[in-house]
Design a protein around this motif. Structure first.
Motif, PDB file in Angstrom:
ATOM      1  N   VAL A  34       0.827  -1.214   0.000  1.00 19.12           N
ATOM      2  CA  VAL A  34       0.000   0.000   0.000  1.00 19.12           C
ATOM      3  C   VAL A  34       0.861   1.264   0.000  1.00 19.12           C
ATOM      4  O   VAL A  34       0.488   2.276  -0.586  1.00 19.12           O
ATOM      5  N   THR A  35       2.034   1.175   0.652  1.00 20.42           N
ATOM      6  CA  THR A  35       2.933   2.337   0.701  1.00 20.42           C
ATOM      7  C   THR A  35       3.394   2.722  -0.706  1.00 20.42           C
ATOM      8  O   THR A  35       3.501   3.903  -1.029  1.00 20.42           O
ATOM      9  N   GLN A  36       3.673   1.698  -1.514  1.00 19.78           N
ATOM     10  CA  GLN A  36       4.149   1.978  -2.875  1.00 19.78           C
ATOM     11  C   GLN A  36       3.055   2.642  -3.705  1.00 19.78           C
ATOM     12  O   GLN A  36       3.322   3.539  -4.493  1.00 19.78           O
ATOM     13  N   LYS A  37       1.818   2.189  -3.490  1.00 20.67           N
ATOM     14  CA  LYS A  37       0.694   2.793  -4.227  1.00 20.67           C
ATOM     15  C   LYS A  37       0.522   4.243  -3.793  1.00 20.67           C
ATOM     16  O   LYS A  37       0.324   5.131  -4.625  1.00 20.67           O
ATOM     17  N   LEU A  38       0.613   4.475  -2.502  1.00 19.04           N
ATOM     18  CA  LEU A  38       0.476   5.851  -2.003  1.00 19.04           C
ATOM     19  C   LEU A  38       1.588   6.728  -2.570  1.00 19.04           C
ATOM     20  O   LEU A  38       1.348   7.853  -3.032  1.00 19.04           O
ATOM     21  N   GLN A  39       2.820   6.194  -2.528  1.00 18.28           N
ATOM     22  CA  GLN A  39       3.962   6.948  -3.056  1.00 18.28           C
ATOM     23  C   GLN A  39       3.743   7.268  -4.535  1.00 18.28           C
ATOM     24  O   GLN A  39       4.009   8.389  -4.986  1.00 18.28           O
ATOM     25  N   ALA A  40       3.202   6.281  -5.260  1.00 21.19           N
ATOM     26  CA  ALA A  40       2.952   6.483  -6.687  1.00 21.19           C
ATOM     27  C   ALA A  40       1.940   7.611  -6.906  1.00 21.19           C
ATOM     28  O   ALA A  40       2.113   8.451  -7.796  1.00 21.19           O
ATOM     29  N   LEU A  41       0.905   7.659  -6.055  1.00 21.67           N
ATOM     30  CA  LEU A  41      -0.088   8.734  -6.168  1.00 21.67           C
ATOM     31  C   LEU A  41       0.552  10.091  -5.907  1.00 21.67           C
ATOM     32  O   LEU A  41       0.303  11.062  -6.623  1.00 21.67           O
ATOM     33  N   ILE A  42       1.389  10.136  -4.873  1.00 14.88           N
ATOM     34  CA  ILE A  42       2.058  11.397  -4.533  1.00 14.88           C
ATOM     35  C   ILE A  42       2.985  11.817  -5.680  1.00 14.88           C
ATOM     36  O   ILE A  42       2.985  12.968  -6.111  1.00 14.88           O
ATOM     37  N   GLY A  61      -3.868  -0.745   9.794  1.00 13.24           N
ATOM     38  CA  GLY A  61      -3.387  -2.080   9.463  1.00 13.24           C
ATOM     39  C   GLY A  61      -2.331  -2.510  10.451  1.00 13.24           C
ATOM     40  O   GLY A  61      -2.241  -1.957  11.558  1.00 13.24           O
ATOM     41  N   PRO A  62      -1.503  -3.472  10.081  1.00  9.90           N
ATOM     42  CA  PRO A  62      -0.443  -3.918  10.978  1.00  9.90           C
ATOM     43  C   PRO A  62       0.508  -2.761  11.311  1.00  9.90           C
ATOM     44  O   PRO A  62       0.658  -1.833  10.501  1.00  9.90           O
ATOM     45  N   ILE A  63       1.145  -2.832  12.484  1.00 10.02           N
ATOM     46  CA  ILE A  63       2.002  -1.728  12.934  1.00 10.02           C
ATOM     47  C   ILE A  63       3.099  -1.375  11.909  1.00 10.02           C
ATOM     48  O   ILE A  63       3.285  -0.195  11.620  1.00 10.02           O
ATOM     49  N   PRO A  64       3.808  -2.361  11.330  1.00 10.10           N
ATOM     50  CA  PRO A  64       4.861  -1.983  10.362  1.00 10.10           C
ATOM     51  C   PRO A  64       4.293  -1.212   9.163  1.00 10.10           C
ATOM     52  O   PRO A  64       4.936  -0.290   8.666  1.00 10.10           O
ATOM     53  N   MET A  65       3.072  -1.561   8.751  1.00  5.69           N
ATOM     54  CA  MET A  65       2.456  -0.845   7.633  1.00  5.69           C
ATOM     55  C   MET A  65       2.154   0.601   8.011  1.00  5.69           C
ATOM     56  O   MET A  65       2.466   1.533   7.274  1.00  5.69           O
ATOM     57  N   MET A  66       1.582   0.785   9.201  1.00  7.19           N
ATOM     58  CA  MET A  66       1.220   2.145   9.617  1.00  7.19           C
ATOM     59  C   MET A  66       2.474   2.998   9.782  1.00  7.19           C
ATOM     60  O   MET A  66       2.514   4.161   9.404  1.00  7.19           O
ATOM     61  N   ALA A  97       5.263   2.579   8.159  1.00 11.67           N
ATOM     62  CA  ALA A  97       5.803   2.851   6.827  1.00 11.67           C
ATOM     63  C   ALA A  97       5.010   3.969   6.138  1.00 11.67           C
ATOM     64  O   ALA A  97       5.587   4.842   5.487  1.00 11.67           O
ATOM     65  N   ILE A  98       3.696   3.958   6.316  1.00 10.49           N
ATOM     66  CA  ILE A  98       2.864   5.023   5.728  1.00 10.49           C
ATOM     67  C   ILE A  98       3.257   6.382   6.321  1.00 10.49           C
ATOM     68  O   ILE A  98       3.362   7.383   5.617  1.00 10.49           O
ATOM     69  N   ARG A 136       5.436  11.814   5.754  1.00 14.28           N
ATOM     70  CA  ARG A 136       6.140  12.801   6.598  1.00 14.28           C
ATOM     71  C   ARG A 136       6.832  13.903   5.788  1.00 14.28           C
ATOM     72  O   ARG A 136       6.638  15.095   6.083  1.00 14.28           O
ATOM     73  N   PRO A 137       7.623  13.547   4.753  1.00 14.72           N
ATOM     74  CA  PRO A 137       8.333  14.612   4.032  1.00 14.72           C
ATOM     75  C   PRO A 137       7.396  15.608   3.349  1.00 14.72           C
ATOM     76  O   PRO A 137       7.790  16.742   3.093  1.00 14.72           O
TER      77      PRO A 137
END
Lengths: 478, 281
Positions: free
Chosen positions: B167-175, B188-193, B195-196, B201-202
């Protein structure tokens, strides 16, 4: 000696009768009640020590003014059930209060014998009468007045709520008690351990109230499941009493408090008492496995004693009380400290934690502490602990319990902003009526006073019940 | 006792359960949770409310069988009962018209992200949903998500369905594609949250996560659910469960959630053993 002819001199010659109790070696490994109570003989013997003063000072020392001289006289005469009924005229939970009240600071402190002898064991006698009545199945329910047609909601089923509900139902009002947890009894269930207050006793008292007609609703959180305004407007209650107790625990604000193995006293005791994790895995809720471990409880109150004695029963090899002042300043009852010491609890006095230390996996391994000495008295009149320079050391511990008090429940304030609260977020009331700043809403117990005792909360519940009754009946006349 | 009205598997080990709870159904808002005790000897576990039907007086929860309690819950069928339910607890999601809002659900997190996505849509936001799972069979609530989304994406770790990746990659792609994003909700799972939070953040995109610490009472009494947010102690049951993702100490949350691993393993083993015995009978 018989109760009719005994002389004062003979009364004074009887020593204070102590209750039987479980052997400390045995009880420090089980959760059964520590004190075993009086036999009939011991109770009558103790009752004979009461001088039956004309103007009994003990009654003034009791927050709910139990007719102490009268009930003790009934015990002396062998009318134990009569004694229980006499107590219940003023106190709805005698079996509870006989166990957990700080009598040495209340009724027994005022006893005339205290100056030259030792006071009558009023608490033990109260407990005996209540237990006798319950165990022999002679509980007689009080008369309930004719229905008034008025509805009162009580929020919280702890000592304040129960005593308020009990008085109101007897006065003929329809009372519904809303409890946030799945069990009724509040702090009597989640806070005070089984070995000091068996839960069956609390439940028996509540069953009695159900028979009187009190309606109990569990799993209802005030401010979330239902708000005070909804109770008044949608559910058409004529008055609301808030007795939600203390709220979230305080932490010390030192590094490492979120390490694994660090508990608040509320959490540790709730797991063990309410969720019965001492019976894991038969009950699903786990608690830290204390077997052979070192446990330190930080604080010096009754809750700290409950926590440390619980840890000991769960198998802790070393169970410490760490307190920053000296033993003389500890707020815990002398009896609890005495029992704790008998059970092998180690008291580390004049010691202040600076930091909790953990390993790679973030499990607690120790507490960095500083030794203290007593200086000049502070605002509370107790001598202020002052750090001793360069006295830092590490106390190796596997589990810590922080027991330094509680803040206030935030949900009432958040959802009912028109109830005035103090700077500490406790609810502000008129102490004569327990009325809050909001019309038809009353409050009592720890949510008003901050952390206090069972009996003070019960006293507040009674005061509120009387004021609510007067208000509702006054309305009816107009 | 609360009767189960319906119980159906959405994916392997993930069950949607509709339970009678009229008071909660009437009051609950997006982002809130209930504490459930399956049986008399059960523990109290927090579960986010996935939806409700005030008319019918029911709430819906979506449960993944992980520990003993969730497995027991997942073994329940329609007509059976649950011992205790209390709620709605926690502060509701803060909903306003942010502009473009991205709601991200990882695995079971979709169940929790869904009600907030509904609320975001109702508030007039342009709603993008990203629904991630390990593989196609584990994707849940696809149609429901699509119905509330202006744009709906599915990602799978193994590429068996939708976008191949996290999901992070999809979000990054949108940005990266230059989309202006005003608000991100990630559950979602802690590592996912975690990572998001690092993805947004930047760009200073307001990012909210819903935390799942271990709770006991869930009503603001025990302090067990404390989390570190902006270097302060917060209590997920009354201050949360939603917090600013950029201020959450995820490491501490992840560590604290491991506190009872040995006991959880023991409880599951006992349960599995009992189930096996029952099968043999």
């Amino acid at each position: 000696m018989d109760a009719q002819s005994i002389t004062t001199k003979e009364r004074l010659a009887i020593p204070r009768q102590e209750m039987l109790s479980q052997n400390p070696e045995v009880r420090s490994h089980n959760f059964q009640e520590v004190n075993l109570g009086y036999t009939k003989e011991l109770a009558q013997q103790e009752a004979l020590r009461c001088l039956q003063c004309k103007d009994p000072a003990c009654i003034k020392g009791c927050p709910v003014n139990i007719k102490i001289d009268q009930f003790i006289k009934l015990i002396a005469h062998g009318d134990f059930s009569g004694a229980a009924r006499k107590i219940k005229e003023d106190n709805v939970l005698p079996a509870v209060c006989g166990r957990v009240c700080p009598q040495e600071d209340q009724c027994e402190k005022m006893c005339i014998l205290t100056k030259k002898y030792t006071s009558v064991a009023i608490g033990n006698l109260e407990r005996f009468a209540a237990d006798y009545e319950r165990e022999t199945g002679q509980v007689e329910l009080p008369q309930v007045a004719r229905a008034t047609g008025k509805k009162v909601a009580v929020i919280g089923s702890g000592p304040a709520g129960l005593s308020c509900a009990n008085d109101l139902v007897q006065l003929g009002h329809a009372v519904t008690v809303f409890e946030a947890l799945h069990e009724l009894g509040g702090v009597l269930m989640y806070g005070i351990p089984q070995f000091r207050l068996p839960k069956e006793i609390v439940q028996a008292e509540i069953e009695g109230m159900k028979t009187l007609g009190v309606n109990f609703v569990t799993n209802a959180v005030a401010g979330r499941s239902i708000t005070v305004d909804e109770l008044l407007k949608e559910e058409e209650f004529d008055a609301v009493f808030i007795g939600v107790g203390a709220g979230l625990p305080w932490f010390m604000g030192i590094p490492g408090e979120n390490l694994l193995g660090v508990y608040s006293a509320n959490e540790f005791l709730t797991r063990v008492n309410l969720m019965k994790s001492y019976q894991f895995p038969d009950n699903d809720t786990p608690v830290f496995n204390c077997t052979g471990k070192n446990v330190a409880v930080f604080g010096g109150g009754n809750t700290a004693m409950d926590a440390v004695r619980t840890a000991r029963r769960l198998g802790a090899e070393h169970a410490y009380i760490v307190y920053r002042r000296s033993e003389a300043e500890m707020p815990a009852r002398i009896e609890e400290v005495h029992h704790a010491r008998e059970e092998g609890i180690e008291f580390l006095m004049l010691m202040n934690p600076l930091e909790f230390i953990g390993n790679e996996a973030q499990w607690l391994t120790g507490a960095k502490c500083l030794r203290m000495e007593l200086g000049e008295p502070d605002d509370s009149g107790r001598r202020r602990p002052v750090p001793i320079k360069d006295s830092e050391f590490i106390l190796p511990i596997d589990m810590a319990v922080i027991s330094i008090g509680n803040g206030s429940n935030p949900l009432i304030k958040q959802t009912t902003p028109d109830i005035e609260v103090s700077k500490r977020d406790t609810i502000v009331v008129d102490i004569n009526t327990m009325a809050t700043s909001k019309d038809k809403v009353y409050a009592g117990g720890d949510i008003v006073t901050g952390g206090a005792t069972v009996i003070l909360a019960m006293g507040a519940g009674r005061t509120a019940a009387a004021a609510i009754h007067e208000k509702l009946m006054g309305e009816q006349k107009h | 006792m609360h009767k189960i009205v319906s119980a159906i598997f959405l994916a392997e080990n993930i069950k949607k359960i509709e339970i009678e709870a009229p008071r909660i159904a009437k009051k609950r808002k997006a982002g809130q949770f209930v504490m459930i005790r399956v049986s008399e000897t059960g523990e109290r576990i927090p579960l986010t409310i996935a939806g409700s039907d005030p008319e019918k007086g029911t709430i819906t929860i979506i449960v993944q069988g992980m520990g003993k309690s969730t497995r027991e819950l997942n073994s329940k069928e329609a007509g059976e009962s649950i011992h205790d339910i209390v709620g709605p607890l926690g502060a509701p999601s803060h909903i306003e018209k942010f502009g473009t809002a991205v709601s991200i659900g990882g695995g079971l997190g979709a169940a929790i992200a869904y009600p907030t996505a509904v609320a975001l849509k109702e508030a007039g936001n342009y709603v993008i949903t990203i629904n991630g799972a390990r593989s196609k069979e584990l994707v849940i609530l696809e149609e429901e998500m699509r119905a509330v989304s202006d744009e709906a994406y599915i990602t799978t770790d193994d590429g068996s369905y939708g976008f191949h990746g996290f999901v992070t990659q999809k979000l990054q792609a949108l940005i990266d594609s230059g989309r202006a994003i005003d608000y991100v909700l990630a559950i979602g799972p802690i590592p996912m949250m975690r990572a998001i939070a690092e993805v947004t953040r930047p760009y200073h995109i307001k990012t909210i996560v819903s935390l799942n610490p271990i709770m006991v009472d869930g009503t603001g009494m025990c302090g067990g659910c404390r989390v570190t947010v902006d270097n302060q102690i917060k209590f997920a049951c009354v201050d949360g469960p939603e917090f600013d993702a950029h201020q959450v100490d995820f490491k501490n949350l992840s560590d604290r959630n491991k506190m009872y691993l040995p006991q959880e393993r023991q409880a599951v083993e006992t349960l599995t053993h009992r189930c096996n015995l029952q099968k043999q009978l």
